[in-house]
Design an enzyme around this catalytic site. Sequence first.
Site, PDB file in Angstrom:
ATOM      1  N   LYS A   1      -8.711  -4.322  -3.650  1.00 36.42           N
ATOM      2  CA  LYS A   1      -6.945  -4.584  -3.618  1.00 36.42           C
ATOM      3  C   LYS A   1      -6.693  -5.995  -4.413  1.00 36.42           C
ATOM      4  O   LYS A   1      -6.027  -6.608  -4.500  1.00 36.42           O
ATOM      5  CB  LYS A   1      -6.554  -3.898  -2.734  1.00 36.42           C
ATOM      6  CG  LYS A   1      -6.602  -2.575  -3.027  1.00 36.42           C
ATOM      7  CD  LYS A   1      -5.315  -2.683  -1.330  1.00 36.42           C
ATOM      8  CE  LYS A   1      -5.227  -0.593  -1.920  1.00 36.42           C
ATOM      9  NZ  LYS A   1      -4.162  -0.655  -0.339  1.00 36.42           N
TER      10      LYS A   1
ATOM     11  N   ASP B   1       0.750  -1.123  -0.096  1.00 33.50           N
ATOM     12  CA  ASP B   1      -0.050  -0.230   0.374  1.00 33.50           C
ATOM     13  C   ASP B   1       1.027   0.723  -0.042  1.00 33.50           C
ATOM     14  O   ASP B   1       2.399   1.184   0.158  1.00 33.50           O
ATOM     15  CB  ASP B   1      -0.966   0.033   1.110  1.00 33.50           C
ATOM     16  CG  ASP B   1      -1.485   1.080   1.418  1.00 33.50           C
ATOM     17  OD1 ASP B   1      -2.384   1.423   0.489  1.00 33.50           O
ATOM     18  OD2 ASP B   1      -1.355   1.380   2.866  1.00 33.50           O
TER      19      ASP B   1
ATOM     20  N   ASP C   1      -2.133  -0.715   6.054  1.00 30.98           N
ATOM     21  CA  ASP C   1      -2.661  -0.356   7.071  1.00 30.98           C
ATOM     22  C   ASP C   1      -3.928   0.253   7.411  1.00 30.98           C
ATOM     23  O   ASP C   1      -4.596   0.364   8.018  1.00 30.98           O
ATOM     24  CB  ASP C   1      -1.804   1.263   7.596  1.00 30.98           C
ATOM     25  CG  ASP C   1      -1.890   2.309   6.248  1.00 30.98           C
ATOM     26  OD1 ASP C   1      -2.430   3.317   7.141  1.00 30.98           O
ATOM     27  OD2 ASP C   1      -1.595   2.086   5.555  1.00 30.98           O
TER      28      ASP C   1
ATOM     29  N   GLY D   1      -5.490   2.679  -3.484  1.00 27.45           N
ATOM     30  CA  GLY D   1      -6.662   3.229  -3.849  1.00 27.45           C
ATOM     31  C   GLY D   1      -6.347   4.648  -4.374  1.00 27.45           C
ATOM     32  O   GLY D   1      -7.281   5.137  -5.359  1.00 27.45           O
TER      33      GLY D   1
ATOM     34  N   ASN E   1      -9.304   0.017   3.305  1.00 24.70           N
ATOM     35  CA  ASN E   1      -9.297  -0.257   2.141  1.00 24.70           C
ATOM     36  C   ASN E   1      -8.536  -1.727   2.101  1.00 24.70           C
ATOM     37  O   ASN E   1      -8.155  -2.576   0.543  1.00 24.70           O
ATOM     38  CB  ASN E   1      -9.987   0.557   1.467  1.00 24.70           C
ATOM     39  CG  ASN E   1      -7.620   1.032   1.335  1.00 24.70           C
ATOM     40  OD1 ASN E   1      -7.169   1.367   2.217  1.00 24.70           O
ATOM     41  ND2 ASN E   1      -7.444   1.810  -0.211  1.00 24.70           N
TER      42      ASN E   1
END
Length: 260
Positions: A186, A10, A209, A45, A212
């Site tokens: 994801k 991420d 973290d 995202g 999402n």
Amino acid sequence: MTKHSVIFFDIDGTLLNHKKELPQSTKEAIFKLKEQGHIVAIATGRAPFMFADLRKELGIDTFVSYNGQYVVLNGEVLYTNPLNTSSLLKLTEAALLNNHPVVYMDHEDMRANVPEHAYIKESIDTLKIGMFPTHDPSYHEGRDLYQTLLFCPEGEEQQYEQEFSDFDFVRWHPVSVDILPRGGSKAHGIEQILKKLGVSNEDIYAFGDGLNDIEMLTAVHNSVAMGNAEDSVKKVAKYVTKSVEDNGITHGLKMVGLLS
């Protein structure tokens, strides 16, 4: 290690700290992974244009963006999952009546359906991406959109959740919510890459973290939550590393045996 793995990271709160900076220790760890022959990928995202500089800095050309809706493998588009256009138009009409602006997003740009709004500025500013959506209320016409931002205070998205079953709503800021195709995540985007590469699940790793990231960390065999993650995120991860501010990526990679 002799086996080559695929590691998904991420961005916000994972690769980047809360000042949106890339820690030097994280950069060095990424390059060590690549030197060992591992595939390093991003799962975020964010829109592709929001982390182009980061991809260039780290030499990464495989990524899952828009929470799984726009997937690129080795620099080539592998999978896309656009929003339902007619449902999005109806949602936009309802949002305008509630003074809830939206920002349309494709793989190249983002445009707002109103000239300006305090909620848009407040939330986009926190990303520190050096760009801001311009005004184009017809940007959704004749193009595929992979995510839309709905700007409203916490709790007010519930009216849209009840009415628009084509979409998932994921809050990322006190006044902003991601609108995604129903079931998009994801995890689903990562699955497209893994099917193409033919990599076994035991050789897949993911670091995250945020809310999402829950589907991703649940689906991936070797999942690592950052120390700064919310408790609900930590609960689904196999490992919990230190905070992004405390060399959490390097520590986590050592925890799972990818770095010594």
